[in-house]
Design an enzyme around this catalytic site. Structure first.
Site, PDB file in Angstrom:
ATOM      1  N   SER A  31      -7.690   1.086   3.468  1.00  0.00           N
ATOM      2  CA  SER A  31      -8.178   0.597   2.184  1.00  0.00           C
ATOM      3  C   SER A  31      -9.352  -0.340   2.389  1.00  0.00           C
ATOM      4  CB  SER A  31      -7.063  -0.147   1.448  1.00  0.00           C
ATOM      5  OG  SER A  31      -7.550  -0.810   0.305  1.00  0.00           O
ATOM      6  N   SER A  32     -10.161  -0.493   1.340  1.00  0.00           N
ATOM      7  CA  SER A  32     -11.239  -1.486   1.336  1.00  0.00           C
ATOM      8  C   SER A  32     -10.876  -2.732   0.543  1.00  0.00           C
ATOM      9  CB  SER A  32     -12.516  -0.867   0.739  1.00  0.00           C
ATOM     10  OG  SER A  32     -13.010   0.163   1.555  1.00  0.00           O
ATOM     11  N   THR A  70      -9.921   0.436  -8.570  1.00  0.00           N
ATOM     12  CA  THR A  70      -8.910  -0.584  -8.341  1.00  0.00           C
ATOM     13  C   THR A  70      -9.017  -1.637  -9.432  1.00  0.00           C
ATOM     14  OG1 THR A  70     -10.522  -1.619  -6.899  1.00  0.00           O
ATOM     15  CG2 THR A  70      -8.848  -0.292  -5.844  1.00  0.00           C
ATOM     16  N   ARG A 128       0.836  -1.190   0.000  1.00  0.00           N
ATOM     17  CA  ARG A 128       0.000   0.000   0.000  1.00  0.00           C
ATOM     18  C   ARG A 128       0.876   1.247   0.000  1.00  0.00           C
ATOM     19  NH1 ARG A 128      -4.686   2.424  -1.320  1.00  0.00           N
ATOM     20  NH2 ARG A 128      -6.000   3.080   0.410  1.00  0.00           N
ATOM     21  N   GLY A 172     -13.815   0.484  -4.863  1.00  0.00           N
ATOM     22  CA  GLY A 172     -13.860   1.415  -3.743  1.00  0.00           C
ATOM     23  C   GLY A 172     -14.550   0.806  -2.538  1.00  0.00           C
ATOM     24  N   ASN A 206      -6.591   4.465  -6.734  1.00  0.00           N
ATOM     25  CA  ASN A 206      -7.736   5.047  -6.035  1.00  0.00           C
ATOM     26  C   ASN A 206      -8.829   5.398  -7.030  1.00  0.00           C
ATOM     27  OD1 ASN A 206      -9.208   5.695  -3.745  1.00  0.00           O
ATOM     28  ND2 ASN A 206      -8.637   7.847  -3.834  1.00  0.00           N
ATOM     29  N   ASP A 213      -7.771   8.557   0.607  1.00  0.00           N
ATOM     30  CA  ASP A 213      -8.216   7.457   1.460  1.00  0.00           C
ATOM     31  C   ASP A 213      -7.905   7.692   2.927  1.00  0.00           C
ATOM     32  OD1 ASP A 213      -9.602   5.901  -0.283  1.00  0.00           O
ATOM     33  OD2 ASP A 213      -8.027   4.440  -0.629  1.00  0.00           O
TER      34      ASP A 213
END
Length: 564
Positions: A447-448, A376, A101, A469, A396, A418
């Site tokens: 993050s998701s 993503t 990340r 997202g 993103n 984010d």
């Protein structure tokens, strides 16, 4: 072939890029394969991954090749200027996760996106040079290859370099994207011509990216140093200085990916192997599964009103917890055990009533004793030995910040959005956060992304993930229960219509056709607000069956599954 199956196959073929179906006539038919499978967002990248498997590469080798190929063919989200997460399971059952990340630059600060009155400055965290975190993708791929790869690094980069040098035919969707974004890209990139031409783009046009090819050659020849040092690092820093950005040479040199222990849980005898923080996805996914586990989803059925109501109520509670407790574990102690405690999850669902929807305004993050207060892309790969990789990467927003690095030919991310620019103020996906996800130098933003692997009886069953997202978590969750609860095959589970709730705003987002009219009326009568929206997620997944690997490539995009 039964008529219903024939209809499904014909419908799926309609989503295959024109010309590609003729070249690969079984690309999106649900054919099982024994020797390996690649499912990703773009056909050329899928072919490159499959070629690597056929040359004797393992799942990680193929993942590296696919990653760099997507940086060329899918600038929407494929990248070398962003970051992501990898979940790995070896053929013997060893599991690991890699966190690559992005990080906040050393010059970042908690209030950097606020004006003098303390209000968030519109678009500053999205479409400026200050929107970019320090990229992690290249370091992540280098580390993954060093730990698990078999083939030579240069051989994994060369196919992407060839695509960038020689060009490739773009799909109808890609052409439409480029035409739609032309004005914004031109505005944000004065003096640059990347992805721009005088006339409109059309399906079948050839896209050549010479500067990107040169950057990839640096990475091919010098590995990590080919991006975080040398000419490419100079180009990144020059771009930052030109646009008043923050990333420095020291930021680049100091970036390192992190290997983390996977978060695991069980759902009705299935083992779930998924991503730990700074992804919120793994914990949230397990919370959702545990929240619905005791209910008879299989009897209720796919997307029936009881099923939807239960899932929505679980989702609103899980996303409320996400807003308070999730962040970078290197900066805060995340209460993972508490969040996944069965008694806690049961207590969270205790005020769920079948009489009426629970207003999100009445839901708050849970409390623990002793605790201080969509773009993503995903790809799933399995090799012939049974090694499996689930990787989700991101810039993103779609095409990131829309800002290219001059001379290097790649897009910068806008991952700084984010972070929580201000506690309680939603980001571009409507997600709210707090102090745990505040901006700090060297910190990874929440993050998701939810790359996940599922086992059954100690053996590989499923590899799954998606972009989208804030909808990533719920899309992965629904795909898993589509297989486990509703007996769908992999392609059906991926294709099935989805819905989503994230606590705030207090509404169900549902794909057109996801809910029938009777179900909508029933839900509305209980106080649920429903908003129709276009596609949710683009799931790419693989299911291990007795007949072999079965792929699911999302028809919402140019996603492609290839096996042999």
């Amino acid at each position: 072939m039964k008529k219903s199956r024939l209809s499904m196959v014909l419908a799926l073929l309609l989503f295959v890029p024109l010309g590609y179906a003729q070249k690969h006539p079984v690309a999106n038919i649900n054919t099982p394969y024994y020797n390996g499978m690649v499912v990703c967002a773009y056909p050329d990248a899928a072919q490159i991954g499959l070629d690597i498997l056929k040359k004797g590469g393992n799942a990680v080798d193929a993942a590296v090749a696919v990653h760099f190929a997507l940086a060329v063919t899918y600038p929407d989200a494929g990248n070398i200027g962003g970051g992501g997460f990898m979940v790995y399971r070896s053929k013997t059952g060893e599991t690991n996760t890699l966190d690559f990340r992005e990080k906040g630059p050393a010059g970042a600060s908690a209030n950097m996106y606020l004006d003098t009155a303390g209000n968030v400055i519109p678009d500053m965290s999205l479409y400026t040079h200050k929107a970019s975190g320090v990229p992690g993708s290249v370091d992540g791929m280098v580390q993954a290859h060093q730990k698990y790869g078999k083939l030579k690094w240069a051989d994994l980069l060369q196919p992407a370099i060839n695509l960038a040098h020689n060009g490739f035919k773009i799909t109808q969707r890609f052409a439409a994207d480029l035409n739609h974004l032309k004005a914004q890209i031109e505005k944000l990139n004065p003096g640059k011509t990347y992805l721009i031409k005088d006339t409109e783009w059309h399906e079948g046009d050839i896209l050549i990216q010479e500067d990107l090819a040169k950057t990839l050659e640096q990475i091919r020849d010098k590995g990590r140093e080919g991006f975080y040092g040398g000419i490419v690092a100079d180009q990144i820093v020059a771009e930052m200085k030109a646009g008043d950005g923050l990333i420095s040479k020291a930021d680049l040199q100091n970036y390192h990916s992190v290997w983390r222990k996977a978060v695991t849980g069980n759902y009705k005898g299935y083992k779930i192997i998924t991503m730990p923080p700074p992804s919120s996805g793994g914990i949230a996914l397990l919370q959702l599964l545990h929240s619905v586990e005791k209910y008879p989803l299989k009897r209720w059925g796919y997307n029936q009103d009881s099923t939807i109501r239960l899932i929505v109520e679980a989702e609103r509670r899980v996303y409320a917890d996400r807003s308070k407790y999730m962040g970078d574990p290197d900066f805060y102690k995340i209460p993972v055990d508490s969040l996944l405690n069965p008694a806690y999850i049961s207590s969270r669902m205790s005020n769920f009533s079948w009489d009426a929807a629970t207003p999100s305004s009445s839901i708050r993050p849970g409390t623990f004793v002793g605790y201080e207060s969509d773009q993503t892309t995903h790809y799933s790969i399995v090799d012939g030995d049974g090694n499996a990789v689930s990787i989700t990467t991101t810039l993103n927003d779609s095409y990131g910040s829309k800002i290219f690095v001059k001379g290097a030919g790649f897009l910068l991310n806008n991952e700084m959005d984010d972070f929580s620019s201000k506690p309680g103020v939603p980001n571009m996906y409507g997600l709210v956060g707090g102090k745990v996800n505040s901006i700090q130098p060297g910190k990874r933003m929440l993050s998701s992304m939810t790359p996940t692997i599922v086992e059954k009886n100690g053996k590989l069953l499923m590899v799954v993930g998606t972009p989208g997202g804030s909808t990533i978590i719920t899309s992965v969750f629904q795909t898993i229960i589509n297989v486990i609860e509703f007996d769908q095959d992999m392609q059906q589970a991926v294709t099935s219509k989805r819905f989503h709730h994230q606590w705030l705003p207090d509404e169900i987002a549902a794909e057109k056709g996801a809910l029938d009219s009777v179900t909508i009326i029933k839900l509305q009568s209980k106080g649920y607000k429903i908003n129709s929206r276009r596609g949710i997620g683009r799931v790419d997944a693989i299911l291990k069956t007795p007949q072999g690997y079965q792929g699911g490539a999302d028809p919402r995009g140019d996603d492609t599954k290839l096996g042999y």
